[in-house]
Enzyme design. Sequence first.
Site, PDB file in Angstrom:
ATOM      1  N   GLU A   1       4.237 -12.643  -3.015  1.00  0.00           N
ATOM      2  CA  GLU A   1       2.859 -13.149  -3.107  1.00  0.00           C
ATOM      3  C   GLU A   1       2.424 -13.068  -4.550  1.00  0.00           C
ATOM      4  OE1 GLU A   1      -0.383 -11.292  -0.994  1.00  0.00           O
ATOM      5  OE2 GLU A   1       0.832 -11.376   0.809  1.00  0.00           O
TER       6      GLU A   1
ATOM      7  N   ARG B   1       0.518  -8.236  -8.434  1.00  0.00           N
ATOM      8  CA  ARG B   1      -0.777  -8.635  -9.008  1.00  0.00           C
ATOM      9  C   ARG B   1      -0.694  -8.624 -10.522  1.00  0.00           C
ATOM     10  NH1 ARG B   1      -4.991  -8.089  -4.776  1.00  0.00           N
ATOM     11  NH2 ARG B   1      -6.394  -8.737  -6.411  1.00  0.00           N
TER      12      ARG B   1
ATOM     13  N   ARG C   1      -1.521  -3.256 -10.026  1.00  0.00           N
ATOM     14  CA  ARG C   1      -2.190  -2.047  -9.520  1.00  0.00           C
ATOM     15  C   ARG C   1      -1.375  -1.313  -8.449  1.00  0.00           C
ATOM     16  NH1 ARG C   1      -6.967  -4.646  -5.864  1.00  0.00           N
ATOM     17  NH2 ARG C   1      -7.528  -5.615  -7.827  1.00  0.00           N
TER      18      ARG C   1
ATOM     19  N   GLU D   1       0.046 -20.276   4.902  1.00  0.00           N
ATOM     20  CA  GLU D   1      -0.277 -19.040   5.615  1.00  0.00           C
ATOM     21  C   GLU D   1      -1.776 -19.092   5.874  1.00  0.00           C
ATOM     22  OE1 GLU D   1       0.953 -15.262   3.876  1.00  0.00           O
ATOM     23  OE2 GLU D   1      -0.584 -14.219   5.067  1.00  0.00           O
TER      24      GLU D   1
ATOM     25  N   HIS E   1      -3.486 -11.403   7.400  1.00  0.00           N
ATOM     26  CA  HIS E   1      -4.608 -10.682   6.794  1.00  0.00           C
ATOM     27  C   HIS E   1      -5.482 -10.067   7.870  1.00  0.00           C
ATOM     28  CE1 HIS E   1      -7.376  -9.295   3.780  1.00  0.00           C
ATOM     29  NE2 HIS E   1      -6.486  -9.666   2.882  1.00  0.00           N
TER      30      HIS E   1
ATOM     31  N   HIS F   1       0.802  -1.230   0.000  1.00  0.00           N
ATOM     32  CA  HIS F   1       0.000   0.000   0.000  1.00  0.00           C
ATOM     33  C   HIS F   1       0.828   1.270   0.000  1.00  0.00           C
ATOM     34  CE1 HIS F   1      -3.426  -2.303  -0.398  1.00  0.00           C
ATOM     35  NE2 HIS F   1      -3.424  -2.836   0.809  1.00  0.00           N
TER      36      HIS F   1
ATOM     37  N   HIS G   1       3.018  -8.177  -3.093  1.00  0.00           N
ATOM     38  CA  HIS G   1       2.078  -8.945  -3.920  1.00  0.00           C
ATOM     39  C   HIS G   1       2.123  -8.350  -5.327  1.00  0.00           C
ATOM     40  CE1 HIS G   1      -2.361 -10.495  -4.437  1.00  0.00           C
ATOM     41  NE2 HIS G   1      -1.563 -10.888  -5.400  1.00  0.00           N
TER      42      HIS G   1
HETATM   43  N1  PXP Z   1      -1.224 -12.212   3.728  1.00  0.00           N
HETATM   44  C1  PXP Z   1      -1.741 -12.268   2.486  1.00  0.00           C
HETATM   45  C2  PXP Z   1      -1.691 -13.565   1.759  1.00  0.00           C
HETATM   46  C3  PXP Z   1      -2.304 -11.127   1.883  1.00  0.00           C
HETATM   47  O1  PXP Z   1      -2.816 -11.209   0.649  1.00  0.00           O
HETATM   48  C4  PXP Z   1      -2.284  -9.907   2.591  1.00  0.00           C
HETATM   49  C5  PXP Z   1      -2.840  -8.684   1.957  1.00  0.00           C
HETATM   50  O2  PXP Z   1      -2.124  -8.347   0.838  1.00  0.00           O
HETATM   51  C6  PXP Z   1      -1.714  -9.899   3.869  1.00  0.00           C
HETATM   52  C7  PXP Z   1      -1.215 -11.062   4.422  1.00  0.00           C
HETATM   53  C8  PXP Z   1      -1.657  -8.657   4.688  1.00  0.00           C
HETATM   54  O3  PXP Z   1      -2.958  -8.278   5.013  1.00  0.00           O
HETATM   55  P1  PXP Z   1      -3.230  -6.855   5.659  1.00  0.00           P
HETATM   56  O4  PXP Z   1      -2.817  -5.834   4.630  1.00  0.00           O
HETATM   57  O5  PXP Z   1      -4.687  -6.873   5.934  1.00  0.00           O
HETATM   58  O6  PXP Z   1      -2.375  -6.775   6.883  1.00  0.00           O
END
Ligand code: PXP
Length: 239
Positions: free
Chosen positions: A69, A44, A48, A150, A189, A9, A42
Amino acid sequence: MLLGVNVDHVATVREARKEAEPDPLTAAGLAVRGGADGITVHLREDRRHINDRDVEAIRKKVGVEMNLEMAATDEMTGIALSVKPDLVTLVPEKRAELTTEGGLDLKKGRSMIRRAIETIQGQGIPVSLFINPEVGDVGMARELGARMIEIHTGLYANARGPEWQRELKRVREAARKGAALGLEVNAGHGLNFSNVGKIAAIREIRGLYIGHSIVAAAIYRGMEEAVREMKRLITKSSR
Ligand code: PXP
């Protein structure tokens, strides 16, 4: 227990203006100074937030565990083999979603997931499967040959009212099952400063992957300092 910080982010804010800042690589360096044991990005399909250059730069310049990821596609597998992260986490990906909405569908995605695991682990890179907190899914992850899982903590994190205890129990049982099967177990997450403690207390968990709440706190904690500096420069020149 390890903390992997997800810097996606930071790139989301950068992409809002298509500028060079804020740079997820710089944020990753600061996260490491703060004690992060790993950095997650991640990549994607629609790029994005994190892009291919970020992935390369973080691989080259960040000295802690890099967790890539990605979806279990041939394109992403090719990128993983060329970047060689310390760990690949396979996640489900839908174009319209705001964030990863749930764990992998291991039944439906079985052959793609198995192929990605074999190819990536065949090159010595461990693969983790992002799964729902279901004992059955843990067993399936093991059968598919993944070295790690995970566990999705989103339902626990978002539970309002008494169901958080039930959701916590599901995460705990999935973690125990994973450890009993010889898998390395991570979780993530939706974890934040209020709800992380109960998950961190689960002994079978090796590491937590956290992004959004850390980026939000970084904005709050850095805002005062950033405004003070801008104000100082303006005042100095406008007197
Ligand atoms: N683990 C995975 C597999 C995710 O996709 C994400 C979000 O990108 C996270 C952990 C981290 O989640 P959060 O941003 O809600 O802390």
